[in-house]
Motif scaffolding. Structure first.
Motif, mmCIF file in Angstrom:
data_model
loop_
_atom_site.group_PDB
_atom_site.id
_atom_site.type_symbol
_atom_site.label_atom_id
_atom_site.label_comp_id
_atom_site.label_asym_id
_atom_site.label_seq_id
_atom_site.Cartn_x
_atom_site.Cartn_y
_atom_site.Cartn_z
ATOM 1 N N THR A 114 -52.531 53.716 47.229
ATOM 2 C CA THR A 114 -51.089 53.900 47.390
ATOM 3 C C THR A 114 -50.664 53.612 48.830
ATOM 4 N N HIS B 5 -59.564 60.065 45.492
ATOM 5 C CA HIS B 5 -59.326 59.725 46.895
ATOM 6 C C HIS B 5 -58.995 58.232 47.041
ATOM 7 N N LYS C 95 -55.455 57.470 46.320
ATOM 8 C CA LYS C 95 -54.549 57.768 47.429
ATOM 9 C C LYS C 95 -54.550 56.633 48.438
#
Ligand SMILES: *[C@@H]1O[C@H](CO)[C@@H](O)[C@H](O)[C@H]1NC(C)=O
Ligand SMILES: *[C@@H]1O[C@H](CO)[C@@H](O)[C@H](O)[C@H]1NC(C)=O
Ligand SMILES: *[C@@H]1O[C@H](CO)[C@@H](O)[C@H](O)[C@H]1NC(C)=O
Ligand SMILES: *[C@@H]1O[C@H](CO)[C@@H](O)[C@H](O)[C@H]1NC(C)=O
Ligand SMILES: *[C@@H]1O[C@H](CO)[C@@H](O)[C@H](O)[C@H]1NC(C)=O
Ligand SMILES: *[C@@H]1O[C@H](CO)[C@@H](O)[C@H](O)[C@H]1NC(C)=O
Length: 512
Positions: free
Chosen positions: A443, A437, A440
């Protein structure tokens, strides 16, 4: 007959005991489910959707998960951005921490998220760094051994303990031994090191049989034993998830231990905890990744550093010079974080290393934030980090000399059996998922920064263009129709030139 009756009674007894056990374990599961769900609901209730998570608030809480490289951020970023007075006193030291300190703007701590209950939570921004859980466990093991091994200069455990407590009370310094989780992990390892040394005889230092650096049984507790110990279950495994949810063994929340024990006992309840952890990460000002060291630092400088600077009235955002500088030249170093806090212990520890550390700090210690820019911050960070790492790796080498054969390295990690790695992964399943997580989020942060920077550049180009028009006009009294005529004139000229060129080419073709 009597015999048969007895057998029957015994059988019945056995069955009923089994039934009782099943019933009680069912009951325990139900009870635990209630406990965990109740906790999750109370967290959800107390944490509403609170405003703009991306703006830095009055207080910055660096939730430092052990062995994620947070120390380099502390030393090489935060110490440059905040003056000593702005740093809340004794950041790492739970016992002596005083958050009522009026001007303090920065807290860096291994305390878990429940520490927010001691802070003005609506005025606090939280940042953290996550790391691949397998590497984090390795690193925790290595650091436990490293610190504990320094005590081997003493003839026996009693004398080691005595000397340390004397030095500590005299200097009143913060030592690794004051700080969770090391205050449990180091003494545990230290005791084990002395026991092994006593068992093999103090003079015998050569390791007789050695599988790999993580399994030198006659010198150090092997890794596979370390990860299976109850202490590791209590403190290390899924440590990132528990820290972010405020459920560690060090929590300020009174019900934390029950919730944690329930989740450990009934892994199917883990997803409630994981959900809280993920949404907390989502709401943080910044989330970094240990593995993406350079990019994390750059993001940190822009997302956090720039705001600290602008709040202190010194923003001069530098958009050009922050491109990644190719490969991380330090990646060959063993570990991004080799020491936890400033240790001022003289007797057992190399004081020259402390001096080296201080030398690394002098660059920024003037705290002249006046002209500091994000670009300069990154530059200073690079210099600071390489010095810090050098001194840390020297320190580690010296420590590990005392436990021959246990020379840990990235290469040595490859020799650890696959089964051990798989076990670490399964013992840390919550952290594994949380780490995915975090990737993510990372990013997204990256994308956001790119968008922000490109709009800054566009804005700059636009103002540059405007500037050019204004310059032309000031020397050539501009009225709107003059500009239009001028533009028309330029267009017609260009059109004529193009026409002339194409017709010439055509005539050439005809000739050929
Ligand atoms: C530990 O070492 C100290 C100092 O050499 C010595 O005085 C003491 O008797 C030792 N203790 C034990 C239990 O061996
Ligand atoms: C540490 O060593 C320095 C000099 O090397 C000395 O001045 C200081 O008192 C020592 N501190 C402690 C706590 O022993
Ligand atoms: C935390 O864990 C350590 C090591 O297992 C243990 O000694 C200590 O009592 C625990 N603390 C709490 C509050 O449970
Ligand atoms: C970066 O590292 C990779 C792998 O180690 C290598 O293949 C690549 O050439 C390096 N790039 C630069 C710019 O050094
Ligand atoms: C900032 O830079 C200017 C000129 O570049 C200099 O005059 C000033 O003293 C600097 N301020 C600080 C606090 O370094
Ligand atoms: C590890 O230490 C042993 C002796 O302690 C040494 O022989 C070996 O070369 C070392 N390995 C590495 C990779 O440094």
């Amino acid at each position: 007959m009597a015999f048969g009756g007895l057998a029957l009674a015994l059988a019945l007894l056995v069955v009923s005991v089994n039934l009782l056990q099943v019933a009680s374990s069912d009951g325990d599961h139900a009870r635990c489910e209630g406990v965990v769900k109740g906790w999750a609901a109370s967290v959800a209730g107390s944490e509403g959707k609170d405003g703009d998570k991306l703006s830095l608030r009055d207080l910055l809480f660096f939730l430092h998960i052990p062995r994620t490289g947070g120390r380099t951020y502390f030393h090489c970023f935060l110490k440059k951005l905040y003056t000593n007075a702005e740093e809340c006193p004794r950041s790492y030291d739970k016992l002596r921490f005083d958050p009522s300190h009026p001007d303090c703007k920065l807290v860096v701590s291994h305390d878990d998220y429940s520490f927010m209950s001691k802070l003005p939570s609506e005025r606090t921004s939280v940042v953290t760094i996550l790391r691949n859980p397998v590497d984090r466990v390795f690193s925790t093991y290595e650091f436990s051994v490293e610190v504990a091994a320094r005590f081997l200069v003493h003839p026996n455990l009693t004398s080691a303990k005595l000397m340390t407590s004397r030095v500590l009370t005299k200097s009143r310094a913060v030592s690794t031994l004051d700080i969770w989780p090391w205050k449990y992990l180091v003494p545990w390892m230290r005791e084990d090191l002395f026991a092994r040394r006593d068992a093999r005889g103090i003079d015998k230092v050569r390791s007789s049989h050695r599988v790999n650096a993580y399994d030198v049984e006659d010198m150090v507790m092997p890794l596979h034993q370390y990860i299976n110990d109850p202490v590791a279950h209590e403190i290390i495994h899924n440590g990132a998830t528990f820290q972010i949810t405020g459920l560690t063994n060090n929590s300020y929340l009174s019900g934390a231990h029950e919730v944690r024990h329930c989740v450990r006992k009934h892994p199917d309840l883990g997803h409630f905890v994981l959900q809280v952890a993920k949404s907390r990460l989502d709401r943080m000002l910044y989330v970094g990744l240990t593995e993406e060291h350079e990019e994390s630092a750059r993001l940190f400088a822009h997302m956090v550093g720039a705001q600290v600077l602008s709040q202190s009235g010194a923003l001069n955002l530098d958009i050009k010079d922050n491109q990644p500088t190719g490969n991380d030249s330090h990646s060959s170093t063993l570990d991004p974080e080799d020491e936890e806090t400033n240790e001022h212990l003289n007797s057992t520890h190399g004081s020259q290393n402390n001096r080296a550390l201080n030398a690394a700090d002098t660059v920024k210690d003037d705290h002249g934030k006046g002209n500091l820019t994000v670009g300069k911050l990154m530059e200073a960070y690079e210099g600071c980090i390489s010095k810090l790492r050098k001194s840390q790796s020297n320190r580690r080498k010296i420590s590990l000399r005392k436990v021959e054969g246990a020379n840990f390295s990235k290469e040595a990690r490859w020799q650890v059996p696959e089964a051990v790695l798989e076990q670490i992964i399964s013992l840390n399943s919550l952290d594994m998922e949380l780490y995915e997580h975090a990737k993510k989020i990372f990013t997204q942060e990256h994308l956001m920064l790119k968008i922000q920077q490109s709009t800054v550049i566009q804005h700059k180009q636009l103002t540059d263009q405007k500037g050019w028009i204004e310059m032309v006009c000031s020397s050539w009294s501009c009225s709107p129709w003059k500009v239009v005529l001028f533009g028309l004139g330029v267009t017609i000229t260009i059109a004529l030139i193009i026409l002339a060129l194409t017709t010439r080419r055509r005539t050439f073709k005809l000739k050929v």
